[in-house]
Design a protein around this motif. Structure first.
Motif, short mmCIF file in Angstrom:
data_model
loop_
_atom_site.label_atom_id
_atom_site.label_comp_id
_atom_site.label_asym_id
_atom_site.label_seq_id
_atom_site.Cartn_x
_atom_site.Cartn_y
_atom_site.Cartn_z
N TYR A 1 0.86 -1.18 0.00
CA TYR A 1 0.00 0.00 0.00
C TYR A 1 0.89 1.23 0.00
O TYR A 1 1.83 1.31 0.81
N LEU A 2 0.61 2.19 -0.86
CA LEU A 2 1.25 3.49 -0.79
C LEU A 2 0.15 4.52 -0.53
O LEU A 2 -0.67 4.77 -1.42
N ASP A 3 0.13 5.05 0.67
CA ASP A 3 -0.95 5.96 1.06
C ASP A 3 -0.50 7.40 1.10
O ASP A 3 0.59 7.70 1.59
N ASP A 4 -1.37 8.29 0.58
CA ASP A 4 -1.07 9.71 0.69
C ASP A 4 -2.08 10.43 1.59
O ASP A 4 -1.96 11.63 1.81
N GLU A 5 -3.07 9.71 2.13
CA GLU A 5 -4.05 10.36 3.00
C GLU A 5 -3.47 10.54 4.40
O GLU A 5 -2.87 9.61 4.96
N GLU B 1 -7.63 -8.45 -5.76
CA GLU B 1 -6.22 -8.48 -5.36
C GLU B 1 -5.95 -7.61 -4.13
O GLU B 1 -4.90 -7.75 -3.51
N VAL B 2 -6.86 -6.70 -3.79
CA VAL B 2 -6.59 -5.75 -2.71
C VAL B 2 -7.29 -6.21 -1.42
O VAL B 2 -8.52 -6.29 -1.39
N PRO B 3 -6.53 -6.54 -0.38
CA PRO B 3 -7.16 -7.03 0.85
C PRO B 3 -8.05 -6.00 1.55
O PRO B 3 -9.03 -6.36 2.18
N ASP B 4 -7.71 -4.71 1.44
CA ASP B 4 -8.47 -3.70 2.17
C ASP B 4 -9.71 -3.27 1.38
O ASP B 4 -9.83 -3.53 0.18
N THR B 5 -10.61 -2.59 2.06
CA THR B 5 -11.83 -2.11 1.41
C THR B 5 -11.64 -0.73 0.77
O THR B 5 -12.57 -0.18 0.21
N ASP B 6 -10.44 -0.20 0.88
CA ASP B 6 -10.12 1.06 0.22
C ASP B 6 -8.59 1.13 0.10
O ASP B 6 -7.88 0.37 0.74
N TYR B 7 -8.13 2.02 -0.74
CA TYR B 7 -6.68 2.24 -0.84
C TYR B 7 -6.42 3.53 -1.58
O TYR B 7 -7.36 4.14 -2.13
N ASP B 8 -5.16 3.97 -1.60
CA ASP B 8 -4.79 5.13 -2.42
C ASP B 8 -4.08 4.63 -3.68
O ASP B 8 -4.61 4.70 -4.77
N VAL B 9 -2.87 4.12 -3.47
CA VAL B 9 -2.11 3.49 -4.55
C VAL B 9 -1.65 2.13 -4.02
O VAL B 9 -1.27 2.03 -2.85
N VAL B 10 -1.72 1.11 -4.84
CA VAL B 10 -1.14 -0.18 -4.44
C VAL B 10 -0.25 -0.72 -5.55
O VAL B 10 -0.45 -0.43 -6.73
N PRO C 1 -8.29 3.98 -6.31
CA PRO C 1 -9.31 2.94 -6.11
C PRO C 1 -10.52 3.09 -7.03
O PRO C 1 -11.27 2.14 -7.24
N ASN C 2 -10.73 4.28 -7.59
CA ASN C 2 -11.89 4.52 -8.46
C ASN C 2 -11.67 3.86 -9.81
O ASN C 2 -10.89 4.33 -10.63
N GLU C 3 -12.42 2.78 -10.04
CA GLU C 3 -12.13 1.97 -11.21
C GLU C 3 -12.51 2.62 -12.53
O GLU C 3 -12.03 2.22 -13.58
N SER C 4 -13.37 3.62 -12.50
CA SER C 4 -13.75 4.25 -13.77
C SER C 4 -13.09 5.62 -13.96
O SER C 4 -13.43 6.35 -14.89
N GLY C 5 -12.18 5.96 -13.08
CA GLY C 5 -11.47 7.22 -13.22
C GLY C 5 -10.42 7.15 -14.32
O GLY C 5 -10.05 6.07 -14.77
#
Lengths: 415, 415
Positions: A32-36, A123-132, A176-180
């Motif tokens: 996970y690479l988080d910027d929040e 593939e992402v264990p968490d329910t949200d993310y910034d960059v993975v 995380p926004n798949e349609s962005g």
């Protein structure tokens, strides 16, 4: 902050992003690479457990006939006529295709997990993310523990060298926004993507036998992107790719003849000529190269001499995120769609950086080669006989026409 | 029979085809190659007069704003980073696109002229033909009389060499039937196409400054073919294309190390290994090369040492036509379409022959590289980041799987 083997983020980066490593159920590395702020400060943490019942990826598995067979490490063969190594990745035949389909979290393996679910292909264990960032589940190149990496010969003939394709393929999800669209991401998020490129460059350069680390982005169904979710990739080649080999040959030859750095001098020449420079900020310059081969092509170079992405300083990372954002936005506006709305430009964004260990690396210089196959709002340039059969590109436009169009879309100075 | 400057068809060819030259209204060279007995015998003759009111192709012409401007010879620039020359062919932007449309004789410039009409965009003066060859109306490379062919520099900077793209682009129409497929043409007609390849190879090799003569065929809308009419092309490059340069480097290096011919030894090794040989007749062998990079790839080599297409003898020309016909038919049957009917396979068929004047030509050897982007009945292989950005091919299959499928489609021995 977690310690990595080789990656030492400076103080500034630590204040702005946080990297959290974990391991997926089948043994692949995941970050996970988080910027929040709440994740950066450590107030919140990321889910590390992948709930999927996946077998170890290198374990024996059932084949098409239901027989249990050992994991077959991908192989590559050397083409004796060109010297090119060709990884042969039959496992990739089964990779998911969702581009162009309406996607749901349950159909997009790059989406964050739906709370409470354990979707088996997510593939992402968490329910949200910034960059993975994580290792590709269907890699064309992978280092398999215990596999002997020596060269052998196809059919025992010494003309045909073969060895394991002991490289690595990683995926970087930008958001995380798949349609962005990457063009619509805030600069702060793109800054985290830049950090991912730098982080992976330094970590992966310590893998055994890797010659070139290649962060890139394929964008658009028109070029066969199998997942529309905004993402890029990192390929680590255990050989020198043909285009890098050609570039290193020419940068080295130039150094021997002039003592100079060809990429630095090309950048200086473009700045000097002026008319093909399309963007500039404090740390970077973007230009249509004087011998551009694609219908839309822009090279982005750091003003300071830099070999690899991890050598970029904080200012350069922020400035790159800003320039990349502007480049993508102007790319989408480049072709006249008639309604003035622009389009979702298909593009390839290819980082060329100094090789990992080749001694010619000292005379190379970091550069981004951004290009599109699109040659009009409704036309694609195809790589047909001349390009695919002879590697001889023919341009349908000129670098000056490309630059002229970019200059209509906004000022050169984007600081 | 008409005498050509350099082409001397042997007696056998004279009995089977007749070549009739003419000049199109705008000054381009045009040739009829007939295989029908009444034309071969001279009983019937071809219409030589192009009735279109076309200006000389190199005359001044009106630009987009209606101003009369001199003919601009296409230029090419050298990419200093790779050494590649890039022809920049803005004139090609206006070329006709009819693929996928229902075509009529009046909308297809490769169709024979409708009796009594003088269709202004039809390229063939006669109302029928067998095979015709003519200079491309929208060439990316062309030799313009009186244009100085010396090198100058973009923006006066010596890093950027530029000179006229003084090559040549020709079109070969395989058959007057615009909706036919090359795979369905009789072997006699394909024999005339082989004769066209040989004829043009020898004639064009005498043009000034040509390094490589490249007969090829792009087939299928999927690769951007702008005219569905069965046809091929011949590109004459005034520089060595990158792929030929790589091949010549390796064939020469092999010769220096072993005294042998790499292409001959590769063919012998494939025959020896056996399992990738998919067709064989009296004069030719076809195999999936041990390091194939495309999802469908077959190389075709003459059993006898031959440098260029014009060196093929009569038997070899007939045998090539027969093998090419079988290759195209099996190519169309290769992918499972579910209905057992096969498909119209998109393909690129690329002739690699000894260069015109490069001294390394002696250690090269004629070979046809036939390949398809298609990787399943409903899937295309796209050249994305790795291939387009790094020239690093990744195969989704193996040469043995390709060969295995070919072997299901018919016997190796096709004599």
């Amino acid at each position: 902050m977690t310690k990595f083997r080789h990656y030492e983020p400076d103080t500034y980066a630590q204040q702005h992003i946080r990297i959290t490593p974990t391991t997926l159920a089948d043994g692949r590395e995941f970050f996970y690479l988080d910027d929040e702020p709440e994740y950066v400060s450590g107030k919140k943490t990321r889910e590390l457990h992948d709930p999927r019942p996946l077998a170890d990826r290198f374990a024996p598995h059932a084949d098409a006939d239901g027989n249990v067979v050992p994991y077959a490490a991908p192989q590559m063969r050397r083409d004796p006529l060109t010297g090119d190594w060709i990884p042969m990745a039959t496992a990739r035949m089964n990779r998911p295709i969702t581009a162009g389909l309406k996607k749901t979290a349950s159909g997009n393996p790059l989406a964050a997990r739906i709370p409470g679910s354990a979707y088996q292909d997510g593939e992402v264990p968490d329910t949200d993310y910034d960059v993975v960032v994580f290792e590709n589940r269907f890699p064309s190149m992978v280092q398999v523990p215990g596999v002997d990496n020596t060269t052998s010969f196809v059919d025992g003939n010494h003309l045909w060298q073969t060895r394991p394709a002991a490289g690595r393929c990683e995926v970087i999800c930008f958001d995380p926004n798949e349609s962005g669209l990457p063009a619509d991401l805030p600069v702060e998020r793109l800054r985290t993507v830049v950090e991912a490129w730098a982080f992976r460059t330094v970590e992966l350069s310590h893998l055994e036998g890797i010659e070139q680390i290649f962060p890139f982005e394929n964008h658009g169904q028109e070029i066969g992107v199998s997942l529309a979710h905004p993402h890029g990739q990192v390929y680590c080649y255990p050989y020198m790719p043909a285009k890098m080999e050609a570039e290193l040959t020419h940068t080295e030859e130039y150094f021997e003849q002039t003592g100079g750095n060809l990429l630095r001098d090309l950048m200086a020449a473009e700045i000097d000529a002026g008319k093909r420079v399309v963007m500039r900020n404090h740390s970077w310059v973007a230009y249509v190269p004087a011998a551009a081969r694609w219908p839309l092509e822009v090279h982005v170079a750091p003003l300071r001499d830099v070999l690899t992405l991890d050598e970029l300083n904080d200012q350069e990372r922020w400035d790159l995120a800003q320039m990349y954002s502007t480049l993508l936005k102007r790319g989408n506006a480049f072709f006249d769609t008639g309604d003035g709305k622009g389009m979702d430009l298909p593009y390839i964004s290819a980082w060329h950086q100094a090789p990992v260990r080749d001694p010619r690396r000292a005379h190379y210089r970091l550069n981004l080669q951004f290009f599109s196959f699109r040659r009009a709002a409704n036309k694609i340039k195809y790589l047909a006989g001349s390009e695919s059969g002879m590697a001889a590109w023919v341009s349908d436009t000129t670098p000056e026409l490309i630059a002229q169009r970019f200059l209509e879309l906004g000022p050169v100075d984007i600081d």
